[in-house]
Design a protein around this motif. Structure first.
Motif, PDB file in Angstrom:
ATOM      1  N   ARG A 285      21.796 134.686  20.523  1.00  0.00           N
ATOM      2  CA  ARG A 285      22.112 135.408  21.503  1.00  0.00           C
ATOM      3  C   ARG A 285      23.041 136.322  20.931  1.00  0.00           C
ATOM      4  O   ARG A 285      23.827 136.560  19.272  1.00  0.00           O
ATOM      5  CB  ARG A 285      22.823 134.205  22.158  1.00  0.00           C
ATOM      6  CG  ARG A 285      23.924 133.453  21.607  1.00  0.00           C
ATOM      7  CD  ARG A 285      25.575 134.401  21.680  1.00  0.00           C
ATOM      8  NE  ARG A 285      26.472 133.988  20.593  1.00  0.00           N
ATOM      9  CZ  ARG A 285      27.478 134.910  20.368  1.00  0.00           C
ATOM     10  NH1 ARG A 285      26.623 136.312  19.823  1.00  0.00           N
ATOM     11  NH2 ARG A 285      28.268 134.865  19.336  1.00  0.00           N
ATOM     12  N   THR A 289      33.441 141.308  20.762  1.00  0.00           N
ATOM     13  CA  THR A 289      34.673 140.675  20.638  1.00  0.00           C
ATOM     14  C   THR A 289      34.623 141.723  22.417  1.00  0.00           C
ATOM     15  O   THR A 289      35.165 141.006  23.675  1.00  0.00           O
ATOM     16  CB  THR A 289      35.424 141.355  20.249  1.00  0.00           C
ATOM     17  OG1 THR A 289      35.035 141.319  19.154  1.00  0.00           O
ATOM     18  CG2 THR A 289      36.860 141.175  20.245  1.00  0.00           C
ATOM     19  N   ASP A 372      25.553 149.822  19.433  1.00  0.00           N
ATOM     20  CA  ASP A 372      24.429 148.611  18.941  1.00  0.00           C
ATOM     21  C   ASP A 372      23.503 149.426  19.458  1.00  0.00           C
ATOM     22  O   ASP A 372      23.161 150.218  20.578  1.00  0.00           O
ATOM     23  CB  ASP A 372      24.967 146.997  18.954  1.00  0.00           C
ATOM     24  CG  ASP A 372      25.289 146.949  18.833  1.00  0.00           C
ATOM     25  OD1 ASP A 372      26.152 146.388  16.704  1.00  0.00           O
ATOM     26  OD2 ASP A 372      26.122 145.549  18.946  1.00  0.00           O
ATOM     27  N   LYS A 477      29.882 137.802   8.591  1.00  0.00           N
ATOM     28  CA  LYS A 477      29.203 139.295   8.626  1.00  0.00           C
ATOM     29  C   LYS A 477      29.336 140.210   7.399  1.00  0.00           C
ATOM     30  O   LYS A 477      31.135 139.773   6.783  1.00  0.00           O
ATOM     31  CB  LYS A 477      29.535 139.601   9.790  1.00  0.00           C
ATOM     32  CG  LYS A 477      28.610 140.542  10.498  1.00  0.00           C
ATOM     33  CD  LYS A 477      28.846 141.078  11.467  1.00  0.00           C
ATOM     34  CE  LYS A 477      29.772 140.050  13.170  1.00  0.00           C
ATOM     35  NZ  LYS A 477      30.193 140.770  14.219  1.00  0.00           N
TER      36      LYS A 477
HETATM   37  P1  AMP Z   1      32.444 140.825  17.237  1.00  0.00           P
HETATM   38  O1  AMP Z   1      32.945 142.331  18.302  1.00  0.00           O
HETATM   39  O2  AMP Z   1      33.289 140.984  15.944  1.00  0.00           O
HETATM   40  O3  AMP Z   1      31.772 140.146  17.619  1.00  0.00           O
HETATM   41  O4  AMP Z   1      30.740 141.808  16.371  1.00  0.00           O
HETATM   42  C1  AMP Z   1      30.352 142.552  17.343  1.00  0.00           C
HETATM   43  C2  AMP Z   1      29.385 142.992  16.842  1.00  0.00           C
HETATM   44  O5  AMP Z   1      28.386 141.774  16.293  1.00  0.00           O
HETATM   45  C3  AMP Z   1      27.973 143.868  17.386  1.00  0.00           C
HETATM   46  O6  AMP Z   1      28.561 144.508  18.119  1.00  0.00           O
HETATM   47  C4  AMP Z   1      26.609 143.325  16.870  1.00  0.00           C
HETATM   48  O7  AMP Z   1      26.792 145.145  15.691  1.00  0.00           O
HETATM   49  C5  AMP Z   1      26.781 142.062  16.450  1.00  0.00           C
HETATM   50  N1  AMP Z   1      25.368 140.870  16.144  1.00  0.00           N
HETATM   51  C6  AMP Z   1      26.486 139.736  17.202  1.00  0.00           C
HETATM   52  N2  AMP Z   1      25.849 139.396  17.692  1.00  0.00           N
HETATM   53  C7  AMP Z   1      24.400 139.620  17.151  1.00  0.00           C
HETATM   54  C8  AMP Z   1      22.912 139.537  16.998  1.00  0.00           C
HETATM   55  N3  AMP Z   1      22.310 138.485  17.744  1.00  0.00           N
HETATM   56  N4  AMP Z   1      22.378 139.928  16.105  1.00  0.00           N
HETATM   57  C9  AMP Z   1      22.428 141.774  15.520  1.00  0.00           C
HETATM   58  N5  AMP Z   1      23.581 141.711  15.827  1.00  0.00           N
HETATM   59  C10 AMP Z   1      24.726 141.210  16.428  1.00  0.00           C
END
Ligand code: AMP
Length: 491
Positions: A285, A289, A372, A477
């Motif tokens: 999924r 945030t 994204d 990450k």
């Molecule tokens: P955070 O706010 O720390 O949860 O980071 C969010 C970011 O994580 C998103 O904007 C994406 O760039 C990345 N992300 C979260 N889930 C995925 C996923 N399944 N595939 C690729 N990128 C993801």
């Protein structure tokens, strides 16, 4: 609805059942009221900001629920934060009380403006036998509940304000999508200061009425032992945890009904290896945030490797042109916009950043610009995340999506993990450079040759650098800005 309503409903229905580790719903309920009363005595009032700067422990959960009961706003703080980051978060949110543990407390001592309450004290408050009354008025759906500072893989972090309604929407979405019920026991070792552990793990559990078993840190052997317990039905993790579980598995795999991965891209070869070894497909999924979770593979399948499936119930998404917000045709890459009741009302104290992060369409729909890049794959009827807009590499006018190259690298034998970034180049603007974690000796030429069979030449990294451990944040990450610094330092 609010998270507190979920807790109260679960307690009314099944008060004696375990909610959090061995703490029952009755105990969680009563403890939250006692902690609210003590926090009030400490001086915490409705609307005040209370930071929680602690590893996962019961004191975290009780401080969170107690503060929410009072209508205070909780600021979960990444335990890895040190002076500069702490100063930014504590002063930006104007925090008056910090709940800290023995390990984090020394770092807060430098900020006398905030009063420190020990997480152990919160635990002691929660387990007293004195009755406590419900604070009035209870917070409503439109009241601010938490400010979560974005994990800041680039630049200074911003505080996304989530209302009680946002949190309830996020929890309801995952509970519905993943058929989560009171019969489930979730195991996760995700930090509660991040949306993955807090909004999906903890709040989702309260909405389901089930049980959440959590650890402070992930260790593959410990995780496998817990996952083998008969009562555990679900696991939530980040992609690196799945890599570690595959490496550590010895004998029969644990049999769970659901394995969820998120917070970063799950490499298709890990998805495939997991299916082979564990006999089940991971449900990937996508979230952030600012809105919790937006997309997820279909619960009933098919689950498509390298894709993030379809919108969760109640979530709207659009793949759009960055400049106009207009939807792009299927198969084309655009910025992913997210709308619906789970989306943040904006950033704390940052009207400009808030204005820049949203787009309103002609119908008045408010979209969050995720930053994204995504595409809709019409053949498989799923969305795919192709990477962060900021991380897109443009080389001689061609776009290179780092994730595509990383997936190819990760599929090569001997490569455990990789990260591709753009290095400045006078002729082409940028050139891709790869950092790889190898099991043995690095053979850059062999890697480049293997990639050349599968990718266009402009996508092949000009240089492949061996690195023992890629720099990662608390969620696992990769912090690409640190790789850029490494390259710059080399000259
Ligand atoms: P955070 O706010 O720390 O949860 O980071 C969010 C970011 O994580 C998103 O904007 C994406 O760039 C990345 N992300 C979260 N889930 C995925 C996923 N399944 N595939 C690729 N990128 C993801």
């Amino acid at each position: 609805m609010t998270i507190l309503d979920f807790l109260d409903a679960a307690r009314a229905e099944r008060g004696g059942a375990p909610a959090l580790n061995d703490v029952t719903y009755d105990e969680l309920y009563a403890g939250s009221l006692r902690v609210a009363a003590h926090l009030r005595e400490t001086g915490v009032r409705r609307g005040d900001r209370l930071a929680i700067f602690s590893e996962n422990r019961l004191g975290f959960a009780f401080a969170y629920l107690g503060a929410l009961r009072l209508g205070a706003i909780v600021v979960p703080v990444n335990v890895l934060y040190r002076a500069a980051e702490l100063e930014h978060v504590l002063s930006d949110a104007n925090v008056s009380v910090v709940v800290a543990s023995e390990t984090t407390k020394p770092h807060v001592a430098a900020f006398p403006a905030a009063r420190i309450v020990d997480a152990a004290t919160v635990e002691a408050w929660a387990s007293q036998s004195t009755p406590a009354t419900m604070p009035h008025p209870a917070p409503g759906a439109d009241d601010d509940a938490v400010i979560i500072y974005t994990s800041g893989t680039t630049g200074r972090s911003k505080g996304a304000v989530m209302t009680h309604g946002n949190l309830a929407a996020i929890a309801s979405q995952v509970v519905t999508a993943w058929r989560w019920s009171a019969r489930d026991t979730l195991y996760a070792a995700l930090p509660l200061f991040h949306t993955h552990g807090l909004s999906a793990g903890f709040n989702g559990t309260l909405a389901s009425g089930g049980r959440f078993i959590f650890d402070a840190r992930f260790d593959a052997a410990t995780a496998l032992a817990t996952l083998r317990r008969d009562d555990v039905t679900m696991f939530f993790g980040v992609p690196t945890m799945y890599v570690r579980l595959l490496e550590a598995l010895d004998g029969e795999p644990p049999a769970l009904r659901l394995w969820v991965s998120g917070s970063a891209a799950l490499a298709p070869d890990v998805f495939t290896a997991f299916e082979k070894r564990f006999g089940v497909q991971i449900l990937e999924r996508y979230g952030a945030t600012e809105f919790g979770f937006a997309l997820g593979n279909r619960f009933g399948g098919p689950r498509v490797a390298g894709s993030v499936g379809i919108p969760l119930p109640g979530v709207r998404v659009r793949v759009a042109e960055r400049e106009t917000g207009t939807a792009v045709p299927a198969g084309e890459v655009g910025e992913l916009l997210v709308g619906g009741p789970s989306v943040t009302r904006g950033y704390w104290n940052a009207p400009q950043a808030t204005a820049a992060a949203f787009f309103c369409d002609d119908e008045g729909m408010r979209w969050y610009k995720s930053g994204d890049l995504a595409t809709y794959d019409a053949e498989n009827e799923v969305y795919r995340i192709v990477g962060r807009l900021k991380e897109l590499i443009i080389t001689g006018g061609f776009n290179v999506y780092p994730l595509e190259v990383e997936n190819e690298l990760n599929a090569l034998p001997g490569i455990r993990a990789s990260a591709v970034i753009g290095a400045p180049d006078p002729a082409r603007g940028e050139l891709p450079v790869a950092f790889v974690e190898c099991a043995g000796e690095l053979d850059a030429e062999a890697i480049r040759t293997a990639l050349g069979l599968r990718l266009a030449s402009f996508k092949i990294p000009r240089e492949i650098v061996a690195i023992e451990h890629l720099p990662r944040n608390a969620l696992g990450k990769v912090e690409k800005h640190r790789l850029r610094d490494l390259l710059a330092a080399r000259g």
